[in-house]
Design a protein around this motif. Sequence first.
Motif, PDB file in Angstrom:
ATOM      1  N   LEU A   7       9.144  -5.438   6.591  1.00 49.04           N
ATOM      2  CA  LEU A   7       8.930  -6.881   6.599  1.00 49.04           C
ATOM      3  C   LEU A   7       7.514  -7.193   7.030  1.00 49.04           C
ATOM      4  O   LEU A   7       6.897  -6.429   7.773  1.00 49.04           O
ATOM      5  CB  LEU A   7       9.906  -7.553   7.572  1.00 49.04           C
ATOM      6  N   ARG A   8       7.016  -8.311   6.552  1.00 50.02           N
ATOM      7  CA  ARG A   8       5.717  -8.816   6.992  1.00 50.02           C
ATOM      8  C   ARG A   8       5.865 -10.311   7.246  1.00 50.02           C
ATOM      9  O   ARG A   8       6.751 -10.953   6.680  1.00 50.02           O
ATOM     10  CB  ARG A   8       4.623  -8.557   5.959  1.00 50.02           C
ATOM     11  N   GLU A  48      10.149  -9.642   2.737  1.00 53.81           N
ATOM     12  CA  GLU A  48      10.396  -8.209   2.557  1.00 53.81           C
ATOM     13  C   GLU A  48       9.330  -7.629   1.644  1.00 53.81           C
ATOM     14  O   GLU A  48       9.012  -8.183   0.593  1.00 53.81           O
ATOM     15  CB  GLU A  48      11.778  -7.976   1.971  1.00 53.81           C
ATOM     16  N   VAL A  49       8.767  -6.510   2.067  1.00 55.90           N
ATOM     17  CA  VAL A  49       7.751  -5.806   1.289  1.00 55.90           C
ATOM     18  C   VAL A  49       8.443  -4.642   0.608  1.00 55.90           C
ATOM     19  O   VAL A  49       9.038  -3.790   1.267  1.00 55.90           O
ATOM     20  CB  VAL A  49       6.616  -5.291   2.206  1.00 55.90           C
ATOM     21  N   LYS A  50       8.379  -4.601  -0.694  1.00 60.55           N
ATOM     22  CA  LYS A  50       8.987  -3.498  -1.437  1.00 60.55           C
ATOM     23  C   LYS A  50       8.125  -2.253  -1.261  1.00 60.55           C
ATOM     24  O   LYS A  50       6.901  -2.342  -1.231  1.00 60.55           O
ATOM     25  CB  LYS A  50       9.103  -3.850  -2.926  1.00 60.55           C
ATOM     26  N   PRO A  51       8.741  -1.080  -1.149  1.00 62.09           N
ATOM     27  CA  PRO A  51       7.981   0.156  -0.910  1.00 62.09           C
ATOM     28  C   PRO A  51       6.913   0.430  -1.956  1.00 62.09           C
ATOM     29  O   PRO A  51       5.839   0.919  -1.624  1.00 62.09           O
ATOM     30  CB  PRO A  51       9.046   1.242  -0.941  1.00 62.09           C
ATOM     31  N   ALA A  53       5.130  -1.717  -3.482  1.00 64.37           N
ATOM     32  CA  ALA A  53       4.053  -2.708  -3.394  1.00 64.37           C
ATOM     33  C   ALA A  53       3.017  -2.319  -2.344  1.00 64.37           C
ATOM     34  O   ALA A  53       1.883  -2.747  -2.411  1.00 64.37           O
ATOM     35  CB  ALA A  53       4.626  -4.078  -3.064  1.00 64.37           C
ATOM     36  N   ILE A  54       3.367  -1.512  -1.384  1.00 59.55           N
ATOM     37  CA  ILE A  54       2.448  -1.153  -0.300  1.00 59.55           C
ATOM     38  C   ILE A  54       1.258  -0.331  -0.809  1.00 59.55           C
ATOM     39  O   ILE A  54       0.121  -0.693  -0.558  1.00 59.55           O
ATOM     40  CB  ILE A  54       3.191  -0.436   0.841  1.00 59.55           C
ATOM     41  N   PRO A  55       1.449   0.748  -1.586  1.00 60.88           N
ATOM     42  CA  PRO A  55       0.280   1.501  -2.057  1.00 60.88           C
ATOM     43  C   PRO A  55      -0.623   0.676  -2.972  1.00 60.88           C
ATOM     44  O   PRO A  55      -1.830   0.813  -2.908  1.00 60.88           O
ATOM     45  CB  PRO A  55       0.892   2.672  -2.810  1.00 60.88           C
ATOM     46  N   ALA A  56      -0.055  -0.196  -3.784  1.00 62.17           N
ATOM     47  CA  ALA A  56      -0.862  -1.007  -4.687  1.00 62.17           C
ATOM     48  C   ALA A  56      -1.770  -1.940  -3.894  1.00 62.17           C
ATOM     49  O   ALA A  56      -2.940  -2.104  -4.204  1.00 62.17           O
ATOM     50  CB  ALA A  56       0.033  -1.800  -5.634  1.00 62.17           C
ATOM     51  N   ALA A  57      -1.244  -2.565  -2.859  1.00 61.31           N
ATOM     52  CA  ALA A  57      -2.038  -3.465  -2.046  1.00 61.31           C
ATOM     53  C   ALA A  57      -3.141  -2.696  -1.318  1.00 61.31           C
ATOM     54  O   ALA A  57      -4.274  -3.158  -1.231  1.00 61.31           O
ATOM     55  CB  ALA A  57      -1.154  -4.200  -1.042  1.00 61.31           C
ATOM     56  N   ALA A  58      -2.823  -1.543  -0.800  1.00 67.29           N
ATOM     57  CA  ALA A  58      -3.821  -0.725  -0.104  1.00 67.29           C
ATOM     58  C   ALA A  58      -4.893  -0.255  -1.073  1.00 67.29           C
ATOM     59  O   ALA A  58      -6.075  -0.174  -0.720  1.00 67.29           O
ATOM     60  CB  ALA A  58      -3.144   0.465   0.572  1.00 67.29           C
ATOM     61  N   GLN A  59      -4.510   0.038  -2.292  1.00 66.36           N
ATOM     62  CA  GLN A  59      -5.459   0.508  -3.292  1.00 66.36           C
ATOM     63  C   GLN A  59      -6.419  -0.613  -3.686  1.00 66.36           C
ATOM     64  O   GLN A  59      -7.607  -0.383  -3.861  1.00 66.36           O
ATOM     65  CB  GLN A  59      -4.687   1.003  -4.519  1.00 66.36           C
ATOM     66  N   GLU A  60      -5.926  -1.865  -3.783  1.00 69.84           N
ATOM     67  CA  GLU A  60      -6.784  -2.992  -4.134  1.00 69.84           C
ATOM     68  C   GLU A  60      -7.821  -3.239  -3.050  1.00 69.84           C
ATOM     69  O   GLU A  60      -8.950  -3.596  -3.335  1.00 69.84           O
ATOM     70  CB  GLU A  60      -5.939  -4.245  -4.338  1.00 69.84           C
TER      71      GLU A  60
END
Length: 63
Positions: A7-8, A48-51, A53-60
């Motif tokens: 969660l965020r 809720e943050v989908k698993p 979605a986390i790498p994509a956001a970090a990559q951006e």
Amino acid sequence: MNDRRTLRPADGRLVRHPADYRPLAAEGEPVEMSSYWRRKLKAGDVIEVKPDAIPAAAQEEGN
């Protein structure tokens, strides 16, 4: 029952952990779902943050 979700806080919200009152990480963090987190989710205080979605956001952010 071991229900963990990432969660965020919703935009513009400060949400604290009920046990130690530290703020929930802005990028999201895994929490053990309890009545507290279910209420926050239903109220729209957390998202809720989908698993995947986390790498994509970090990559951006890295670009």
